[in-house]
Design a protein around this motif. Structure first.
Motif, PDB file in Angstrom:
ATOM      1  N   UNK B 216      36.163  30.934  43.236  1.00 44.46           N
ATOM      2  CA  UNK B 216      36.197  32.290  42.687  1.00 44.46           C
ATOM      3  C   UNK B 216      35.386  33.251  43.573  1.00 44.46           C
ATOM      4  N   UNK B 217      34.209  32.792  44.018  1.00 48.07           N
ATOM      5  CA  UNK B 217      33.386  33.584  44.940  1.00 48.07           C
ATOM      6  C   UNK B 217      34.163  33.933  46.197  1.00 48.07           C
ATOM      7  N   UNK B 218      34.832  32.888  46.728  1.00 55.66           N
ATOM      8  CA  UNK B 218      35.546  33.021  47.993  1.00 55.66           C
ATOM      9  C   UNK B 218      36.750  33.948  47.855  1.00 55.66           C
ATOM     10  N   UNK B 219      37.573  33.671  46.842  1.00 52.75           N
ATOM     11  CA  UNK B 219      38.814  34.435  46.659  1.00 52.75           C
ATOM     12  C   UNK B 219      38.498  35.873  46.243  1.00 52.75           C
ATOM     13  N   UNK B 220      37.496  36.031  45.360  1.00 55.48           N
ATOM     14  CA  UNK B 220      37.113  37.387  44.943  1.00 55.48           C
ATOM     15  C   UNK B 220      36.630  38.188  46.153  1.00 55.48           C
ATOM     16  N   UNK B 221      35.832  37.545  46.990  1.00 48.59           N
ATOM     17  CA  UNK B 221      35.346  38.216  48.200  1.00 48.59           C
ATOM     18  C   UNK B 221      36.488  38.592  49.120  1.00 48.59           C
ATOM     19  N   UNK B 222      37.454  37.690  49.258  1.00 44.94           N
ATOM     20  CA  UNK B 222      38.622  37.936  50.108  1.00 44.94           C
ATOM     21  C   UNK B 222      39.455  39.101  49.602  1.00 44.94           C
ATOM     22  N   UNK B 223      39.663  39.149  48.299  1.00 40.77           N
ATOM     23  CA  UNK B 223      40.451  40.239  47.709  1.00 40.77           C
ATOM     24  C   UNK B 223      39.697  41.566  47.847  1.00 40.77           C
ATOM     25  N   UNK B 224      38.374  41.508  47.661  1.00 34.76           N
ATOM     26  CA  UNK B 224      37.564  42.723  47.778  1.00 34.76           C
ATOM     27  C   UNK B 224      37.657  43.273  49.202  1.00 34.76           C
ATOM     28  N   UNK B 225      37.541  42.354  50.180  1.00 33.86           N
ATOM     29  CA  UNK B 225      37.599  42.767  51.575  1.00 33.86           C
ATOM     30  C   UNK B 225      38.963  43.368  51.922  1.00 33.86           C
ATOM     31  N   UNK B 226      40.010  42.784  51.311  1.00 38.51           N
ATOM     32  CA  UNK B 226      41.363  43.265  51.587  1.00 38.51           C
ATOM     33  C   UNK B 226      41.677  44.548  50.815  1.00 38.51           C
ATOM     34  N   UNK B 227      40.740  44.976  49.955  1.00 35.43           N
ATOM     35  CA  UNK B 227      40.963  46.186  49.161  1.00 35.43           C
ATOM     36  C   UNK B 227      42.070  46.017  48.133  1.00 35.43           C
ATOM     37  N   UNK B 228      42.272  44.794  47.683  1.00 34.58           N
ATOM     38  CA  UNK B 228      43.359  44.534  46.740  1.00 34.58           C
ATOM     39  C   UNK B 228      42.951  44.882  45.313  1.00 34.58           C
ATOM     40  N   UNK B 229      43.873  45.462  44.539  1.00 33.73           N
ATOM     41  CA  UNK B 229      43.552  45.758  43.137  1.00 33.73           C
ATOM     42  C   UNK B 229      43.676  44.521  42.228  1.00 33.73           C
ATOM     43  N   UNK B 230      44.099  43.379  42.788  1.00 34.84           N
ATOM     44  CA  UNK B 230      44.269  42.180  41.961  1.00 34.84           C
ATOM     45  C   UNK B 230      42.901  41.694  41.485  1.00 34.84           C
ATOM     46  N   UNK B 231      42.823  41.437  40.172  1.00 36.89           N
ATOM     47  CA  UNK B 231      41.551  41.046  39.568  1.00 36.89           C
ATOM     48  C   UNK B 231      41.368  39.538  39.631  1.00 36.89           C
ATOM     49  N   UNK B 232      40.297  39.032  40.260  1.00 35.44           N
ATOM     50  CA  UNK B 232      40.019  37.605  40.206  1.00 35.44           C
ATOM     51  C   UNK B 232      39.260  37.277  38.916  1.00 35.44           C
ATOM     52  N   UNK B 233      39.704  36.278  38.175  1.00 38.08           N
ATOM     53  CA  UNK B 233      39.026  35.908  36.933  1.00 38.08           C
ATOM     54  C   UNK B 233      38.893  34.402  36.823  1.00 38.08           C
ATOM     55  N   UNK B 234      37.855  33.971  36.135  1.00 37.73           N
ATOM     56  CA  UNK B 234      37.725  32.554  35.817  1.00 37.73           C
ATOM     57  C   UNK B 234      38.656  32.259  34.636  1.00 37.73           C
ATOM     58  N   UNK B 235      39.183  31.065  34.599  1.00 36.76           N
ATOM     59  CA  UNK B 235      40.067  30.640  33.505  1.00 36.76           C
ATOM     60  C   UNK B 235      39.421  30.922  32.147  1.00 36.76           C
ATOM     61  N   UNK B 236      38.115  30.665  32.065  1.00 42.53           N
ATOM     62  CA  UNK B 236      37.401  30.841  30.797  1.00 42.53           C
ATOM     63  C   UNK B 236      37.466  32.291  30.317  1.00 42.53           C
ATOM     64  N   UNK B 237      37.402  33.240  31.260  1.00 40.18           N
ATOM     65  CA  UNK B 237      37.444  34.655  30.879  1.00 40.18           C
ATOM     66  C   UNK B 237      38.785  35.025  30.259  1.00 40.18           C
ATOM     67  N   UNK B 238      39.853  34.423  30.788  1.00 37.11           N
ATOM     68  CA  UNK B 238      41.178  34.699  30.239  1.00 37.11           C
ATOM     69  C   UNK B 238      41.295  34.063  28.852  1.00 37.11           C
ATOM     70  N   UNK B 239      40.738  32.873  28.703  1.00 36.70           N
ATOM     71  CA  UNK B 239      40.835  32.179  27.417  1.00 36.70           C
ATOM     72  C   UNK B 239      39.965  32.845  26.346  1.00 36.70           C
ATOM     73  N   UNK B 240      38.961  33.619  26.782  1.00 38.68           N
ATOM     74  CA  UNK B 240      38.103  34.317  25.821  1.00 38.68           C
ATOM     75  C   UNK B 240      38.710  35.653  25.409  1.00 38.68           C
TER      76      UNK B 240
END
Lengths: 508, 243
Positions: B216-240
């Motif tokens: 999650x750290x890695x992918x979130x950082x990658x998306x942030x660097x790419x300026x992507x609007x896609x939200x990285x979330x942990x499975x638990x956050x979606x289940x909550x």
């Protein structure tokens, strides 16, 4: 042409990768994995898993009884009229081959594809002795022209595009070579046919050695292996001692696993069985057959119970095809004949930690290799074992990494043994990061952790779960209150002490 | 009697993903479990072990066992990599016959990764979540191959109301994190991460779900660097979520 490396710097090798190379590698590996999925699918998952287990068991059994099977192999090869030589290391193996060549006045040799001869740098030794040697596997023929080692265990020239090969042929062979695979193969074939007929010696490796019958088995797709081992009057095979299998039944299992895993074929185009030189009744084949059995560190590999499973390998190359690291860096980054995950575990054991200590770390430990390996080598486990050998040393080899790593880790480890220090650290980091923090991220960290932020920002430290948790219960809230009072008292005492000290200094 | 769950918050979870940990409590309590947070937990020692520092692993592992061994019930982590390490490696770290070995054997049988705990221990797939978004799922290596959880996390996602699960090309390929690997060989790690981010962006999803803090750290950082609007979330956050 391979030379035995004196130090492998994986990161420098990665930085030297040509930008167009990964796409070329990925195209080939994806094709192999696709055809593999089809043929494995035809067998069915359950049957495939049974076969893998059988392959694993056969290979492990053989390694555990290697002395007996090698003695039997020697006896059977000799009975069949062949000559067996034992080589402790690369230098000895090369010397044996050169002596045989000298005895027969060999000027020209042709070679079938062989990883063992890449491992010992045989071509180099032959060239130095004035013997011209021509690689006859198409991929090996190409990389020999290019003057580099193999970048894949079964597709040595996988790093090149057809355009690149055409340029190479035009430049080195002085022909007008179009970027068409069939035309390129035809050009190579013309060169090779003549060489087969003129060669004084054929050199090969082997995929397997059947102990029960003294048979050398070569699995190939181009037919050059058969020509190298039958046309010249002399055949010398250089084979690692790990290639022995007990009998034809065992071989049968491994021959089901190898082509399916390697190229996605049910069976390769050629499987050659060579038992001794030609007989007296006019059959084909060489007049003399020599088998050089190569140790070169293999018996040392057997010492370690986990790492010895490296020698189960049947060199199918599927671990390369499925490895995300290999697919982005190609084979040359691994600095030796063996690349990809198998190279990352085999090279450090063959060459030692001082030469190849980088390689066990060249993996994200994702485990895809172990999932695909047809003989179930636990590659990630061996990588971790070898990382330990490099950093801490084990009974096979002392540490090769600088001691500063162990010291730094000891200091870091302290925080994880002392919970109060750890928790304090999480809060300190939250404060200390302030100058670097931008928008919930740390875009640039100081060395050596700047290597993370070279690729992407680091998330900001934000430990507050324990506070939240404690705030949910009266007992937790009391504890937090006490801690806060304790902290305030501690700070007040520190400030008091400091001002007293400063005051004293001022008076002096 | 209410079943007890010991929260194994993990060092990455604690330092970078507090909201995930709070959501873990939310989901577990929603399912009628009683959560406890053993004080004194630090790091399980896996980063040391995987870096070849096995002798440095014993200290943190002993501390972890001291904290968790006396607890009751299940031990649940928001991470496959930490759960797998404790379960598979702790019994090997301490020689048979020692009290630590016995404790390690005991906790190995009751330590679970979050999606594994829900599906395999509780037999739950619908946890009462609602999340009306297009979601794609990255299969983290230690959850997928370390613990053998191929379908379980996706089954949980499919049971979320309103959620549309979109396939991710090369879902099972490593994102390039790999712990120490990402720092030793940043160029390779980046190439792998860039490929993962490209696939996520091409999937058409609004959210990428990951079950592993490291990834999650890695992918979130990658998306942030790419300026992507896609939200990285942990499975638990979606289940909550109950949007």
């Amino acid at each position: 042409m391979s030379e035995i490396p004196t130090h492998i710097d994986f990161r420098a090798n990665v930085q030297a990768v040509r930008p167009e190379m990964p796409a070329s590698v990925q195209k080939a590996t994806a094709r192999f994995l696709g055809t593999r999925a089809n043929v494995v699918g035809e067998l069915g998952e359950a049957r495939w898993q049974q076969l893998r287990q059988a392959g694993h068991d056969i290979r492990l059994h053989t390694l555990e009884h290697l002395d007996g099977y090698l003695a039997l192999l020697e006896q059977r090869v000799t009975e069949a009229g062949g000559h067996v030589h034992w080589a402790r290391d690369a230098a000895e193996a090369n010397r044996i081959v050169l002596e045989i060549a000298a005895r027969h006045g060999v000027k020209r040799a042709v070679k079938a594809k062989s990883m063992a001869t890449e491992e010992i740098g045989l071509n180099h030794a032959l060239a130095e002795a004035g013997i011209s040697v021509l690689e006859t596997d198409l991929g090996e023929f190409i990389i020999q022209l290019a003057g580099v080692g193999p970048s894949h265990i079964i597709v040595p020239a996988v790093h090149l595009t057809k355009e690149g090969i055409a340029r190479l042929f035009t430049e080195k062979l002085g022909v007008d070579a179009p970027a068409d695979p069939f035309a390129l193969a035809a050009i190579a074939r013309r060169t090779l046919r003549q060489a087969f007929l003129e060669a004084d010696m054929g050199i090969s490796g082997a995929n397997f050695l059947v102990a029960e019958t003294g048979t050398l088995v070569i699995v190939s797709n181009e037919g050059n292996g058969r020509m190298c081992t039958t046309l010249p009057r002399l055949h010398v095979a250089v084979v690692g001692i790990d290639k022995v299998v007990p009998d034809m039944e065992s071989l049968n299992v491994l021959l089901k696993l190898l082509p399916r895993s390697a190229t996605g074929q049910k069976m390769s185009c050629y499987i050659s069985f060579i038992t001794g030189p030609r007989g007296s009744d006019g059959e084909g084949g060489p007049q003399e057959f020599h088998l050089v059995l190569l140790d070169n560190g293999r018996t040392r590999i057997l010492q370690d119970e986990i790492a010895r499973q490296t020698l189960l390998c049947i060199r199918c190359g599927v671990c390369l095809n499925v490895c995300p690291v290999y697919n982005h860096v190609g084979g040359h980054a691994y600095g030796f004949a063996y690349s990809g995950p198998i190279g990352a575990i085999l090279s450090p054991q063959l060459l030692g930690g001082k030469v190849a200590g980088d390689l066990p770390f060249a993996s994200s430990l994702c485990g895809a290799c172990a999932e695909y390996c047809p003989v179930k080598i636990p590659i990630p486990e061996i990588l971790i074992q070898l990382r330990r050998r490099v950093v801490e040393g084990d009974r096979v080899e002392g540490p090769s990494a600088p001691p500063v790593i162990r010291v730094a880790a000891g200091v870091g480890g302290l925080a994880f043994r002392l919970p109060w220090l750890y928790e304090f650290g999480t809060q300190v980091l939250k404060v200390a990061q302030a100058p670097l923090r931008r928008d919930g991220w740390l875009p640039a960290l100081p060395p050596p952790v700047n290597r993370w932020t070279l690729a992407r920002p680091f998330p900001a430290f934000a430990a507050d779960f324990r506070q939240w948790w404690r705030s949910r219960t009266p007992a937790g809230r009391r504890k937090m209150q006490q801690r806060r009072i304790g902290a305030v008292a501690l700070i007040a005492a520190a400030v008091g002490l400091l001002s007293w000290l400063l005051g004293r200094r001022g008076r002096q | 009697m209410t079943k007890k769950v010991q929260l194994f918050i993990t060092c990455l979870g604690e330092n970078f993903f507090s909201p995930v940990l709070r959501d873990m409590v939310t989901v577990l309590e929603r399912l009628g479990l009683q959560c406890e947070m053993p004080e004194g937990q630090t790091c399980c020692g896996q980063p040391f072990y995987n870096s070849g520092l096995q002798s440095q692993t014993v200290g943190p592992a002993r501390q972890w066992l001291k904290v968790f061994a006396p607890t009751e019930g299940y031990i649940v982590a928001p991470s496959g990599s930490c759960a797998e390490f404790v379960r598979h490696r702790y019994p090997e770290l301490f020689p048979p016959g020692t009290p630590e070995h016995a404790a390690a054997e005991d906790i190995a049988g009751r330590t679970f990764e979050f999606s594994e705990f829900l599906t395999k221990v509780l037999g739950a797939t619908d946890v009462g979540a609602r999340f009306p978004h297009k979601v794609t799922y990255h299969a983290s290596c230690h959850i997928l191959r370390g613990l053998g959880l191929r379908e379980e996390p996706k089954r949980l996602l499919q049971a979320v109301r309103g959620l549309e699960l979109i396939p991710l090309p090369e879902e099972e390929t490593c994102c390039g994190f790999g712990g120490i690997f990402s720092v030793i060989y940043p160029e390779v790690s980046r190439a792998m991460m860039d490929a993962k981010v490209r696939h996520i962006m091409a999937s058409g999803a609004e959210v990428v779900v990951v079950g592993e803090p490291g990834c999650l750290m890695n992918i979130a950082g990658g998306l942030h660097k790419a300026g992507s609007p896609i939200r990285p979330m942990h499975l638990i956050q979606v289940l909550a979520a109950q949007e």
